[in-house]
Design a protein around this motif. Sequence first.
Motif, PDB file in Angstrom:
ATOM      1  N   GLN A 125       0.829  -1.206   0.000  1.00 19.88           N
ATOM      2  CA  GLN A 125       0.000   0.000   0.000  1.00 19.88           C
ATOM      3  C   GLN A 125       0.869   1.264   0.000  1.00 19.88           C
ATOM      4  OE1 GLN A 125      -2.687   0.868   3.432  1.00 19.88           O
ATOM      5  NE2 GLN A 125      -4.323   0.508   1.940  1.00 19.88           N
ATOM      6  N   ASP A 126       2.013   1.209   0.666  1.00 20.83           N
ATOM      7  CA  ASP A 126       2.952   2.337   0.648  1.00 20.83           C
ATOM      8  C   ASP A 126       3.434   2.615  -0.770  1.00 20.83           C
ATOM      9  OD1 ASP A 126       3.076   2.984   3.431  1.00 20.83           O
ATOM     10  OD2 ASP A 126       4.300   1.210   3.758  1.00 20.83           O
ATOM     11  N   PHE A 127       3.712   1.556  -1.505  1.00 18.37           N
ATOM     12  CA  PHE A 127       4.187   1.713  -2.883  1.00 18.37           C
ATOM     13  C   PHE A 127       3.135   2.401  -3.742  1.00 18.37           C
ATOM     14  CE2 PHE A 127       4.572   0.023  -7.233  1.00 18.37           C
ATOM     15  CZ  PHE A 127       5.857   0.450  -7.539  1.00 18.37           C
ATOM     16  N   PHE A 128       1.881   1.999  -3.585  1.00 24.59           N
ATOM     17  CA  PHE A 128       0.815   2.605  -4.379  1.00 24.59           C
ATOM     18  C   PHE A 128       0.583   4.070  -3.981  1.00 24.59           C
ATOM     19  CE2 PHE A 128      -1.152  -1.869  -4.853  1.00 24.59           C
ATOM     20  CZ  PHE A 128      -0.334  -2.121  -5.943  1.00 24.59           C
ATOM     21  N   ARG A 129       0.878   4.394  -2.743  1.00 21.07           N
ATOM     22  CA  ARG A 129       0.701   5.781  -2.284  1.00 21.07           C
ATOM     23  C   ARG A 129       1.905   6.659  -2.600  1.00 21.07           C
ATOM     24  NH1 ARG A 129      -1.971   4.920   3.786  1.00 21.07           N
ATOM     25  NH2 ARG A 129      -4.014   4.175   3.063  1.00 21.07           N
ATOM     26  N   GLY A 130       2.929   6.059  -3.181  1.00 16.80           N
ATOM     27  CA  GLY A 130       4.105   6.827  -3.562  1.00 16.80           C
ATOM     28  C   GLY A 130       5.040   7.148  -2.432  1.00 16.80           C
ATOM     29  N   ARG A 131       4.987   6.372  -1.364  1.00 20.87           N
ATOM     30  CA  ARG A 131       5.873   6.614  -0.231  1.00 20.87           C
ATOM     31  C   ARG A 131       7.307   6.251  -0.607  1.00 20.87           C
ATOM     32  NH1 ARG A 131       5.896   2.916   5.183  1.00 20.87           N
ATOM     33  NH2 ARG A 131       7.907   3.578   5.971  1.00 20.87           N
ATOM     34  N   GLY A 132       8.227   7.124  -0.256  1.00 20.20           N
ATOM     35  CA  GLY A 132       9.620   6.919  -0.623  1.00 20.20           C
ATOM     36  C   GLY A 132      10.289   5.793   0.139  1.00 20.20           C
ATOM     37  N   ALA A 133      11.270   5.200  -0.512  1.00 21.27           N
ATOM     38  CA  ALA A 133      12.095   4.153   0.088  1.00 21.27           C
ATOM     39  C   ALA A 133      13.350   4.027  -0.765  1.00 21.27           C
ATOM     40  CB  ALA A 133      11.342   2.832   0.148  1.00 21.27           C
ATOM     41  N   ASP A 134      14.365   3.357  -0.225  1.00 19.76           N
ATOM     42  CA  ASP A 134      15.580   3.161  -1.005  1.00 19.76           C
ATOM     43  C   ASP A 134      15.297   2.363  -2.282  1.00 19.76           C
ATOM     44  OD1 ASP A 134      17.031   4.531   0.884  1.00 19.76           O
ATOM     45  OD2 ASP A 134      17.580   2.724   1.998  1.00 19.76           O
TER      46      ASP A 134
END
Length: 280
Positions: A125-134
């Motif tokens: 869900q973070d990925f779909f919301r565009g949340r940053g990560a390395d």
Amino acid sequence: MITEEVAKKQLQTLHLEGIALVEEFGAEYRRQRKLYPKPAPKDALNVVIVRFAGDKQKDDGKEQEPAPEPLPVDETHFEERYQSWYSRALPLMKQLAPDRYAEFQSFYVVDPRYPWHDRSAYVIQDFFRGRGADDPGGEATRCFKNQLAILRSVTDRLAWTSLDTDDQAERGMQLALLEAARDLIGIDERAAGAMAGTMLDAYLKKLADRRAVKFRKQKPPTAELVEALKQAKVFDVPVWSQATWLAEIHARCLKEGEGPTKLQVRDLVDGTQWLLTHVF
């Protein structure tokens, strides 16, 4: 309602579909990373001083960030396809493996207990919301693969359960008693119906125990068992309707007054036998 055969087919379809999707997405994501590499951190950038002729503010000392690259196009339509996959897999997990349902969800749903900057709690869900990560695509792929592994384990569990000798012995005994009830119809249809109804009750309670279905009464009547299993989505509407009819016949066998007909008791025996061999 879901039979063992249908469950295995649905699990296999979801697993194969998920494997294909995660492989396509992984390849596409690696392609995007190659075409649009992650920019270096700010402290690694050179400071650019822009001077404009005739401008009073010649040296402002601020970094001039490069123009952003255009967003890459996801050729796999990962979000749309994953959401379709997840919407089908989730209720199946809840029905077939309630003990692993929360774990399966945890790889998609954001856990409010963790702060947004906790990288270890990154989910799909973070990925779909565009949340940053390395490596956001890599994290999403990792979570998806974990879900696929859980789904596959449920398939293995079904195969293992089918080899459970205790369960097979119990089912064999119940089927033998149903045959005895069938032979009794010509002599005493009420007694035959009561015997078949006892087998029906026992199996419905076993289904309810597997799904951790709760009841208001310690010994609920057959009709209440059937309704609870429908609410828990163990029975679909056609099977719920049939099971309701079986429960009504059983009730007629236990009440004083006019009892069930031979044809109705035969329906009870046949219907209970079908549930024992097809619904789990």
